[in-house]
Design a protein around this motif. Structure first.
Motif, PDB file in Angstrom:
ATOM      1  N   MET A  43       0.738  -1.062  -0.153  1.00  0.00           N
ATOM      2  CA  MET A  43      -0.114   0.020   0.079  1.00  0.00           C
ATOM      3  C   MET A  43       0.940   1.262   0.309  1.00  0.00           C
ATOM      4  SD  MET A  43      -3.056   1.370  -0.068  1.00  0.00           S
ATOM      5  CE  MET A  43      -4.038  -0.062   0.098  1.00  0.00           C
ATOM      6  N   PRO A  44       1.853   1.476   0.908  1.00  0.00           N
ATOM      7  CA  PRO A  44       2.772   2.670   0.813  1.00  0.00           C
ATOM      8  C   PRO A  44       3.436   2.807  -0.526  1.00  0.00           C
ATOM      9  CG  PRO A  44       3.234   1.510   2.794  1.00  0.00           C
ATOM     10  CD  PRO A  44       2.359   0.481   2.135  1.00  0.00           C
ATOM     11  N   VAL A  45       3.733   1.759  -1.026  1.00  0.00           N
ATOM     12  CA  VAL A  45       4.411   1.924  -2.507  1.00  0.00           C
ATOM     13  C   VAL A  45       3.562   2.419  -3.494  1.00  0.00           C
ATOM     14  CG1 VAL A  45       5.560   0.691  -4.092  1.00  0.00           C
ATOM     15  CG2 VAL A  45       5.732  -0.026  -1.984  1.00  0.00           C
ATOM     16  N   ALA A  46       2.156   1.810  -3.459  1.00  0.00           N
ATOM     17  CA  ALA A  46       1.350   2.351  -4.665  1.00  0.00           C
ATOM     18  C   ALA A  46       0.660   3.671  -4.066  1.00  0.00           C
ATOM     19  CB  ALA A  46      -0.122   1.458  -4.448  1.00  0.00           C
ATOM     20  N   VAL A  47       0.606   4.218  -3.046  1.00  0.00           N
ATOM     21  CA  VAL A  47       0.204   5.721  -2.794  1.00  0.00           C
ATOM     22  C   VAL A  47       1.265   6.577  -3.174  1.00  0.00           C
ATOM     23  CG1 VAL A  47      -0.298   7.321  -0.716  1.00  0.00           C
ATOM     24  CG2 VAL A  47      -1.400   4.847  -0.826  1.00  0.00           C
ATOM     25  N   TYR A  48       2.618   6.292  -2.693  1.00  0.00           N
ATOM     26  CA  TYR A  48       3.644   7.042  -3.120  1.00  0.00           C
ATOM     27  C   TYR A  48       3.978   7.329  -4.688  1.00  0.00           C
ATOM     28  CZ  TYR A  48       8.320   8.927  -3.577  1.00  0.00           C
ATOM     29  OH  TYR A  48       9.433   9.625  -3.766  1.00  0.00           O
ATOM     30  N   SER A  49       3.639   6.081  -5.239  1.00  0.00           N
ATOM     31  CA  SER A  49       3.865   5.905  -6.901  1.00  0.00           C
ATOM     32  C   SER A  49       2.771   6.780  -7.441  1.00  0.00           C
ATOM     33  CB  SER A  49       4.011   4.683  -7.253  1.00  0.00           C
ATOM     34  OG  SER A  49       4.930   3.737  -6.673  1.00  0.00           O
ATOM     35  N   ILE A  50       1.445   6.660  -7.217  1.00  0.00           N
ATOM     36  CA  ILE A  50       0.383   7.310  -7.717  1.00  0.00           C
ATOM     37  C   ILE A  50       0.491   8.841  -7.352  1.00  0.00           C
ATOM     38  CG2 ILE A  50      -2.208   7.613  -7.708  1.00  0.00           C
ATOM     39  CD1 ILE A  50      -2.160   4.603  -7.292  1.00  0.00           C
ATOM     40  N   GLY A  51       0.936   9.057  -6.133  1.00  0.00           N
ATOM     41  CA  GLY A  51       1.080  10.679  -5.772  1.00  0.00           C
ATOM     42  C   GLY A  51       2.168  11.152  -6.557  1.00  0.00           C
ATOM     43  N   VAL A  52       3.376  10.611  -6.900  1.00  0.00           N
ATOM     44  CA  VAL A  52       4.537  11.291  -7.673  1.00  0.00           C
ATOM     45  C   VAL A  52       3.600  11.259  -9.140  1.00  0.00           C
ATOM     46  CG1 VAL A  52       6.686  10.654  -8.785  1.00  0.00           C
ATOM     47  CG2 VAL A  52       6.189  10.153  -6.225  1.00  0.00           C
ATOM     48  N   LEU A  53       3.187  10.433  -9.654  1.00  0.00           N
ATOM     49  CA  LEU A  53       2.521  10.431 -11.104  1.00  0.00           C
ATOM     50  C   LEU A  53       1.463  11.712 -10.926  1.00  0.00           C
ATOM     51  CD1 LEU A  53       1.936   7.000 -11.927  1.00  0.00           C
ATOM     52  CD2 LEU A  53       3.669   8.210 -12.921  1.00  0.00           C
ATOM     53  N   LEU A  54       0.725  11.816 -10.030  1.00  0.00           N
ATOM     54  CA  LEU A  54      -0.241  12.883 -10.137  1.00  0.00           C
ATOM     55  C   LEU A  54       0.096  14.307  -9.355  1.00  0.00           C
ATOM     56  CD1 LEU A  54      -3.444  10.777  -9.185  1.00  0.00           C
ATOM     57  CD2 LEU A  54      -2.608  11.558 -11.259  1.00  0.00           C
ATOM     58  N   LYS A  55       1.749  14.303  -9.436  1.00  0.00           N
ATOM     59  CA  LYS A  55       2.478  15.474  -8.780  1.00  0.00           C
ATOM     60  C   LYS A  55       1.830  16.026  -7.246  1.00  0.00           C
ATOM     61  CE  LYS A  55       3.502  16.928 -13.390  1.00  0.00           C
ATOM     62  NZ  LYS A  55       3.264  18.069 -14.495  1.00  0.00           N
ATOM     63  N   LYS A  56       1.394  15.085  -6.674  1.00  0.00           N
ATOM     64  CA  LYS A  56       0.965  15.390  -5.104  1.00  0.00           C
ATOM     65  C   LYS A  56       2.078  15.125  -4.107  1.00  0.00           C
ATOM     66  CE  LYS A  56      -2.164  17.010  -4.173  1.00  0.00           C
ATOM     67  NZ  LYS A  56      -2.237  18.455  -4.244  1.00  0.00           N
ATOM     68  N   GLU A  57       3.198  14.124  -4.559  1.00  0.00           N
ATOM     69  CA  GLU A  57       4.264  13.782  -3.739  1.00  0.00           C
ATOM     70  C   GLU A  57       5.639  14.092  -4.450  1.00  0.00           C
ATOM     71  OE1 GLU A  57       4.687  12.566  -0.796  1.00  0.00           O
ATOM     72  OE2 GLU A  57       2.645  11.855  -0.501  1.00  0.00           O
ATOM     73  N   SER A  58       6.599  14.513  -3.921  1.00  0.00           N
ATOM     74  CA  SER A  58       7.879  14.945  -4.494  1.00  0.00           C
ATOM     75  C   SER A  58       8.637  13.331  -4.742  1.00  0.00           C
ATOM     76  CB  SER A  58       8.629  16.061  -3.522  1.00  0.00           C
ATOM     77  OG  SER A  58       7.979  17.179  -3.832  1.00  0.00           O
TER      78      SER A  58
END
Length: 273
Positions: A43-58
């Motif tokens: 789950m953390p992997v998916a949340v971080y990866s999608i957040g990066v793709l959608l530019k919500k995570e650095s």
């Protein structure tokens, strides 16, 4: 909440939540309880990866290395799984992907509009959407099968007590975060995962191999480090806020809301089992 805001913000979240519940519950037909808990470590992997793709995570190379270590641990656990089923793994990974997308959308659609939902208000807004969306696969896929099974009888006692337990779980999560912090719930969730694996091995006799445990141990260390890094980031923000002369309370509350969904997906998925 206005109708237009509900349709544009809550309905997409409800649709993703329904898909996550449908796929994760279906995975139990093909996979063991213990192995599903191991797969949820992604789950953390998916949340971080999608957040990066959608530019919500650095993007940070250290964080991505941490995500790769978690993925490696889950891969080792999958390699050692005695009851490995490709379709079941596909369903569970799909559930993780939809749940991660839902969590990121909560940040994009709701947080950006100044809307904050705790577990109780989330149920109030999202549950009707889930009922609507889940009724479609139920009518198309499951109901015809139930009609063909003459021995099937709907048990109101089991259904009702399970629903009450599900609601009590959400209430307990809300009270726990309010009395302590979301980080406490994250730590408790990790302990719950280990206990559930031990329960499935000792009580319902799921097969848990040494390679299973070694791989999940690697993933567990990666998740623990990820939570530690988030805690250190929170402390740094609080220290900076104090230096600037402002209160740390608002920033702490905001971080609570951010940390909460990390385990909230697992909790809500588990409550439906």
């Amino acid at each position: 909440m206005s109708t237009s805001l509900y349709i544009s913000s809550v309905v997409p979240i409800g649709a993703l939540y329904s898909l996550s519940l449908w796929l994760s519950n279906s995975a139990y037909i093909y996979l063991s309880v213990s192995f599903i808990q191991m797969l949820k470590a992604l789950m953390p992997v998916a949340v971080y990866s999608i957040g990066v793709l959608l530019k919500k995570e650095s993007y940070h190379s250290n964080t991505m290395l941490n995500m790769l270590s978690i993925s490696l641990g889950v891969a080792v656990a999958a390699y050692g799984e005695a009851r490995f089923d490709t379709w079941g793994v596909t369903l569970q990974i799909g559930a993780v992907a939809f749940e991660a997308t839902r969590l990121v959308l909560i940040q994009i659609l709701l947080t950006s509009k100044g809307i904050s939902l705790n577990p109780i208000t989330s149920l109030y807004y999202v549950a009707p959407c889930c009922l609507l969306f889940l009724s479609v696969p139920w009518l198309v896929v499951e109901y015809p099968l139930l009609r063909e099974t003459s021995s099937f009888q709907f048990d109101w006692v089991i259904f009702g007590t399970n629903s009450l337990c599900a609601f009590a779980l959400n209430l307990a999560v809300f009270l726990l975060v309010g009395k302590t912090s979301a980080l406490t719930m994250n730590v408790a969730g990790v302990v719950k995962d280990w206990l559930l694996i031990a329960f499935s091995w000792s009580v319902i006799r799921d097969t848990v191999t040494p390679i299973n445990l070694f791989g999940y141990g690697l993933a567990f260390l990666g998740v623990a480090y990820y939570n530690h890094a988030k805690l250190q980031g929170l402390k740094a923000k609080e220290a900076q806020r104090k230096v600037e002369g402002g209160g740390a309370g608002a920033d702490h509350d905001e971080e609570k809301g951010r940390l909460l969904p990390d385990r909230d997906g697992d909790k809500r998925g588990d409550q439906q089992k």
